[in-house]
Design a protein around this motif. Structure first.
Motif, PDB file in Angstrom:
ATOM      1  N   HIS A  59      13.407  -0.579 -17.385  1.00 13.84           N
ATOM      2  CA  HIS A  59      13.731  -1.694 -16.508  1.00 13.84           C
ATOM      3  C   HIS A  59      12.648  -2.752 -16.710  1.00 13.84           C
ATOM      4  N   THR A  60      13.036  -4.013 -16.766  1.00 11.33           N
ATOM      5  CA  THR A  60      12.051  -5.074 -16.982  1.00 11.33           C
ATOM      6  C   THR A  60      11.532  -5.654 -15.673  1.00 11.33           C
ATOM      7  N   ARG A  61      12.333  -5.588 -14.608  1.00 12.56           N
ATOM      8  CA  ARG A  61      11.974  -6.247 -13.351  1.00 12.56           C
ATOM      9  C   ARG A  61      11.638  -5.294 -12.215  1.00 12.56           C
ATOM     10  N   SER A  62      12.014  -4.053 -12.313  1.00 14.36           N
ATOM     11  CA  SER A  62      11.914  -3.151 -11.162  1.00 14.36           C
ATOM     12  C   SER A  62      11.114  -1.894 -11.463  1.00 14.36           C
ATOM     13  N   THR A  63      10.505  -1.373 -10.411  1.00 11.86           N
ATOM     14  CA  THR A  63       9.880  -0.059 -10.423  1.00 11.86           C
ATOM     15  C   THR A  63      10.923   0.936  -9.941  1.00 11.86           C
ATOM     16  N   PRO A  94       7.835  -0.977 -14.325  1.00 16.33           N
ATOM     17  CA  PRO A  94       8.657  -1.769 -15.252  1.00 16.33           C
ATOM     18  C   PRO A  94       8.117  -1.651 -16.675  1.00 16.33           C
ATOM     19  N   VAL A 118      18.225  -4.264  -7.464  1.00 17.81           N
ATOM     20  CA  VAL A 118      19.131  -4.947  -8.377  1.00 17.81           C
ATOM     21  C   VAL A 118      20.522  -4.436  -8.014  1.00 17.81           C
ATOM     22  N   ASP A 145      21.050  -6.870 -19.013  1.00 17.11           N
ATOM     23  CA  ASP A 145      20.223  -7.793 -18.231  1.00 17.11           C
ATOM     24  C   ASP A 145      20.672  -7.832 -16.775  1.00 17.11           C
ATOM     25  N   ASP A 148      19.561  -4.681 -15.189  1.00 15.21           N
ATOM     26  CA  ASP A 148      18.176  -4.358 -15.520  1.00 15.21           C
ATOM     27  C   ASP A 148      18.034  -2.907 -15.975  1.00 15.21           C
ATOM     28  N   HIS A 150      17.973  -1.234 -19.735  1.00 21.74           N
ATOM     29  CA  HIS A 150      17.938  -1.579 -21.157  1.00 21.74           C
ATOM     30  C   HIS A 150      17.789  -0.301 -21.975  1.00 21.74           C
TER      31      HIS A 150
END
Length: 154
Positions: A59-63, A94, A118, A145, A148, A150
């Motif tokens: 995930h790029t934005r979230s923990t 992330p 998300v 995306d 979130d 990937h």
């Protein structure tokens, strides 16, 4: 079942077990969809013995937080394999590629929290269809995306 949005500033979100949408998975598994987006996305995941679990993803934005409610789960955190039994916790920051599934010979039940949230209920519904052979994995790829989630091998 209704869609449970994440908490809005100044309000509380209450989801009773009977109101949570359940997305069935093979081998007696299921996603229990609790909160979608906002401060946190939350689901209760039951994985039966022999379930595939989740492939490597990040995930790029979230923990992402996993609390093992029952059984034991095997995690791959980057390149490190880790087994976590009932009562244990895993916190994935992330960018860290990870995968998970039930430990061999048993099932696992996990409380999974993604923060910030998300909106991913659509992702879990699609995963349910994929697991039952009603859709192909490629159906998720254009939405990496948006959700979130990937997949580095794709």
């Amino acid at each position: 079942m209704g869609r449970h949005r994440g908490q809005v500033a100044g309000t509380a979100l209450v989801v009773r077990a009977a109101d949570a949408e359940e997305v069935p998975l093979p081998r007696s598994g299921a996603f229990g969809l609790l909160a979608d987006g906002g401060a946190a996305g939350v689901n209760r995941l039951r994985l039966g013995a022999g379930s595939a679990g989740a492939p490597r993803h990040f995930h790029t934005r979230s923990t992402e937080l996993f609390y093992v409610l029952g059984g034991a789960a095997d995690f791959l955190l980057g390149t490190e394999p880790v087994r976590v039994a009932e009562g244990g916790l895993v916190l994935v920051p992330p960018g860290l590629t990870h995968a998970f599934g039930p430990a061999p010979g048993g099932g696992a039940e996990l409380l999974v929290v993604l923060t910030p949230g998300v909106e991913r209920f659509g992702y879990f519904r699609t995963l349910g269809r994929i697991q039952h052979g009603l859709a192909g994995f490629e159906e998720l790829l254009p939405h990496q995306d948006r959700y979130d989630v990937h997949f580095p091998e794709v």
